[in-house]
Design an enzyme around this catalytic site. Structure first.
Site, PDB file in Angstrom:
ATOM      1  N   GLU A  62       0.856  -1.216   0.038  1.00  0.00           N
ATOM      2  CA  GLU A  62       0.081   0.215   0.066  1.00  0.00           C
ATOM      3  C   GLU A  62       0.919   1.312   0.238  1.00  0.00           C
ATOM      4  O   GLU A  62       0.683   2.272  -0.626  1.00  0.00           O
ATOM      5  CB  GLU A  62      -1.001  -0.048   1.056  1.00  0.00           C
ATOM      6  CG  GLU A  62      -1.951  -0.888   1.190  1.00  0.00           C
ATOM      7  CD  GLU A  62      -1.585  -2.279   1.908  1.00  0.00           C
ATOM      8  OE1 GLU A  62      -0.223  -2.566   1.979  1.00  0.00           O
ATOM      9  OE2 GLU A  62      -2.230  -2.906   2.384  1.00  0.00           O
ATOM     10  N   ARG A 273       8.505 -13.481   0.064  1.00  0.00           N
ATOM     11  CA  ARG A 273       7.815 -12.320   0.419  1.00  0.00           C
ATOM     12  C   ARG A 273       8.282 -11.899   1.767  1.00  0.00           C
ATOM     13  O   ARG A 273       8.517 -10.529   1.950  1.00  0.00           O
ATOM     14  CB  ARG A 273       6.420 -12.548   0.404  1.00  0.00           C
ATOM     15  CG  ARG A 273       5.600 -11.138   1.047  1.00  0.00           C
ATOM     16  CD  ARG A 273       5.672 -10.186  -0.032  1.00  0.00           C
ATOM     17  NE  ARG A 273       4.455  -9.099   0.222  1.00  0.00           N
ATOM     18  CZ  ARG A 273       4.635  -8.157  -0.619  1.00  0.00           C
ATOM     19  NH1 ARG A 273       5.275  -7.866  -1.646  1.00  0.00           N
ATOM     20  NH2 ARG A 273       3.607  -7.121  -0.345  1.00  0.00           N
ATOM     21  N   GLY A 312      13.851  -5.129  -0.972  1.00  0.00           N
ATOM     22  CA  GLY A 312      14.015  -3.799  -1.802  1.00  0.00           C
ATOM     23  C   GLY A 312      14.805  -4.213  -2.902  1.00  0.00           C
ATOM     24  O   GLY A 312      15.303  -3.178  -3.753  1.00  0.00           O
ATOM     25  N   GLU A 313      15.028  -5.385  -3.514  1.00  0.00           N
ATOM     26  CA  GLU A 313      15.729  -5.720  -4.617  1.00  0.00           C
ATOM     27  C   GLU A 313      15.177  -6.513  -5.945  1.00  0.00           C
ATOM     28  O   GLU A 313      15.642  -7.033  -6.725  1.00  0.00           O
ATOM     29  CB  GLU A 313      16.852  -6.680  -3.967  1.00  0.00           C
ATOM     30  CG  GLU A 313      18.234  -5.909  -3.204  1.00  0.00           C
ATOM     31  CD  GLU A 313      19.425  -6.720  -3.303  1.00  0.00           C
ATOM     32  OE1 GLU A 313      20.472  -6.140  -3.789  1.00  0.00           O
ATOM     33  OE2 GLU A 313      19.327  -7.851  -2.400  1.00  0.00           O
ATOM     34  N   ASN A 341       1.652  -8.147  -7.627  1.00  0.00           N
ATOM     35  CA  ASN A 341       1.487  -7.161  -8.530  1.00  0.00           C
ATOM     36  C   ASN A 341       2.198  -7.644  -9.770  1.00  0.00           C
ATOM     37  O   ASN A 341       3.504  -7.762 -10.080  1.00  0.00           O
ATOM     38  CB  ASN A 341       2.146  -5.751  -8.208  1.00  0.00           C
ATOM     39  CG  ASN A 341       1.887  -4.746  -9.320  1.00  0.00           C
ATOM     40  OD1 ASN A 341       1.352  -5.120 -10.565  1.00  0.00           O
ATOM     41  ND2 ASN A 341       2.263  -3.437  -9.039  1.00  0.00           N
ATOM     42  N   PRO A 342       1.723  -8.221 -10.929  1.00  0.00           N
ATOM     43  CA  PRO A 342       2.081  -8.773 -12.217  1.00  0.00           C
ATOM     44  C   PRO A 342       2.905  -7.755 -13.168  1.00  0.00           C
ATOM     45  O   PRO A 342       3.616  -8.257 -13.968  1.00  0.00           O
ATOM     46  CB  PRO A 342       0.890  -9.298 -12.684  1.00  0.00           C
ATOM     47  CG  PRO A 342      -0.138  -8.782 -12.299  1.00  0.00           C
ATOM     48  CD  PRO A 342      -0.093  -8.200 -10.989  1.00  0.00           C
ATOM     49  N   LEU A 343       2.400  -6.370 -13.074  1.00  0.00           N
ATOM     50  CA  LEU A 343       3.183  -5.627 -13.710  1.00  0.00           C
ATOM     51  C   LEU A 343       4.345  -4.972 -13.258  1.00  0.00           C
ATOM     52  O   LEU A 343       5.118  -4.200 -14.002  1.00  0.00           O
ATOM     53  CB  LEU A 343       2.087  -4.258 -13.835  1.00  0.00           C
ATOM     54  CG  LEU A 343       0.606  -4.397 -14.305  1.00  0.00           C
ATOM     55  CD1 LEU A 343      -0.008  -3.241 -14.534  1.00  0.00           C
ATOM     56  CD2 LEU A 343       0.762  -4.988 -15.837  1.00  0.00           C
ATOM     57  N   GLU A 344       4.947  -5.417 -12.182  1.00  0.00           N
ATOM     58  CA  GLU A 344       6.252  -4.897 -11.801  1.00  0.00           C
ATOM     59  C   GLU A 344       7.264  -5.862 -12.627  1.00  0.00           C
ATOM     60  O   GLU A 344       8.100  -4.918 -13.324  1.00  0.00           O
ATOM     61  CB  GLU A 344       6.567  -5.099 -10.298  1.00  0.00           C
ATOM     62  CG  GLU A 344       5.807  -4.478  -9.266  1.00  0.00           C
ATOM     63  CD  GLU A 344       6.091  -4.786  -8.002  1.00  0.00           C
ATOM     64  OE1 GLU A 344       5.647  -3.639  -6.907  1.00  0.00           O
ATOM     65  OE2 GLU A 344       6.494  -5.849  -7.543  1.00  0.00           O
TER      66      GLU A 344
END
Length: 436
Positions: A62, A273, A312-313, A341-344
């Site tokens: 978020e 995760r 963060g990698e 999120n698959p768009l990352e």
């Protein structure tokens, strides 16, 4: 004061004496920052002069989804100040790293006060925000009522509510749900399904503008580290499992074992995760040659499973699995977690594989699948077959990447639209509220 407000205030007041010991325990576990525990009680206000918008996000996903919205707000109102609250240490740390310098200069971060009436009152009396934007499903009763009592306009952005949660609200507290949602001046849902469920619960003006997480900029990367890792990997094929949850790692490892004979040099990268699961994943992979990034390990020749147990990698690892060399499985989709999120990966040119559960990104996933920008898998067998097909068919992989990039580009307008709507809530701010 209606019964819902009275009960919420009573519950929050009774919780007040119990929460400080729990906060201290969380601090001892590294889940809170001990020097900043007072912020959870609403202390620490340092309101700047001028207009102030309060943005709140619970955790990592978020928080990062709000970054493009913050950029859009500051671009339109350079003198605007943003008070950003989060609920976790990790989200605060990543947010600090992801904010562009120009935006960071306008942001003040605090940990969110817990929903105890006295603590919320202290927070609001100190900060006096001109408007509030709350991400996703963080609808706390005492905070909502306190905002309404002060006449502070509130927006629920990127709003979502699962069918199960909506059914529970509708069954056990329909009046309270209707009352709480009725206090939001704007409710902008991330999908049409979410908007419909929210309208049924009482947010009569809820509309869908799209998913903010789909509008995020490409994840950052350290250029020197990217060059080093590319030199180490060379042309090895890469299966990347991104943001996995318990129950998925064993499936990915089984798929690796099935794929390895057909793909010499195959490297499987598992990025959990929750990074603390790294040793557990390494144990699952035994006796395959495995290295953990948290221990300084590298995916050198001979290593078959690389556990990317750091924070963060993901921008690095998505770039290490481009079309023609790699493929990315979206974690949280092989188990009932709703998927990430698959768009990352799509924005960074990595072909996307999705498990059965993509409910958190249903519309995005459906668009990707319909456009040929992603493929669905269900278990170790289908994962191995599909990943092998993508890795041995460069033209298909490139076609998937192009189709996915188009879907990702379609979401680029969303932060600007939401920023205009939120600025429209300010006493003298420009911008138009979205049409009902």
């Amino acid at each position: 004061m209606n019964w819902g407000q009275w009960l919420s205030r009573l519950a929050g007041t009774l919780a007040g004496p119990v929460l400080p010991p729990l906060l201290r325990r969380r601090a001892a576990q590294g889940k809170e920052l001990a020097p900043r525990l007072r912020e959870r009680k609403g202390f620490g206000a340092a309101r700047p002069q001028g207009l102030l918008i309060w943005l709140h996000a619970a955790s990592v996903g978020e928080s990062l989804s709000l970054v493009p919205l913050m950029e859009a707000l500051v671009a339109r109102q350079p003198a605007l100040h943003l008070l950003v609250t989060t609920g976790t240490v990790t989200s605060a740390a990543l947010l600090k790293r992801r904010l562009p310098a120009a935006v960071a200069a306008r942001v003040i971060h605090r940990f969110a006060p817990l929903d105890v009436p006295r603590w919320i009152d202290r927070f609001l009396d100190g900060w006096r925000p001109d408007a509030v934007a709350i991400a996703e499903s963080e609808i706390w009763p005492n905070r909502t009522y306190a905002l309404a009592a002060r006449g502070i306009p509130a927006a629920l952005v990127n709003a979502r509510i699962s069918p199960r949660s909506a059914a529970a609200w509708g069954r056990w507290a329909p009046g309270l749900a209707r009352d709480l949602l009725g206090h939001f001046a704007l409710v902008m849902a991330q999908s049409e399904d979410d908007a419909a469920r929210l309208r049924a619960l009482g947010a009569s003006g809820a509309i869908c503008r799209g998913n903010l997480k789909a509008a995020a900029a490409p994840l950052p990367v350290e250029v020197a580290e990217l060059a080093r890792m590319r030199a180490i990997l060379g042309r090895r094929p890469v299966l990347l499992a991104a943001s996995t949850h318990p129950g998925e790692d064993a499936v990915v490892i089984a798929a690796h074992r099935a794929m390895a004979p057909r793909l010499p040099g195959l490297l499987t990268v598992i990025a959990p995760r929750h990074p603390q699961r790294g040793p557990e994943i390494a144990a699952l992979a035994a006796p395959l040659p495995t290295a953990l990034r948290s221990e300084g390990g590298l995916p050198e020749a001979g290593v078959e499973v690389y556990v990317a147990d750091t924070l963060g990698e993901m921008g690095l690892f998505f770039r290490l699995a481009p079309a023609g060399l790699g493929v990315t499985l979206i974690g949280g989709s092989l188990v009932p977690k709703g998927g990430h999120n698959p768009l990352e990966p799509a924005r960074l040119g990595s072909p996307v594989l999705l498990g059965p559960d993509t409910s958190h990104f249903r519309e995005v996933a459906d668009d990707l699948l319909a456009a040929g920008g992603a493929l669905r898998v269900g278990d170790a067998v289908t994962l191995a077959e599909t990943a092998t097909d993508v890795l041995t068919n460069p033209e298909r992989a490139s076609g998937m990447a192009r189709a996915a990039a188009t879907i990702a580009d379609n979401a680029a307008h969303l932060p600007d639209e939401l920023a205009e709507a939120i600025l429209g809530l300010l006493p003298s701010g420009p911008g138009l509220a979205p049409e009902a």
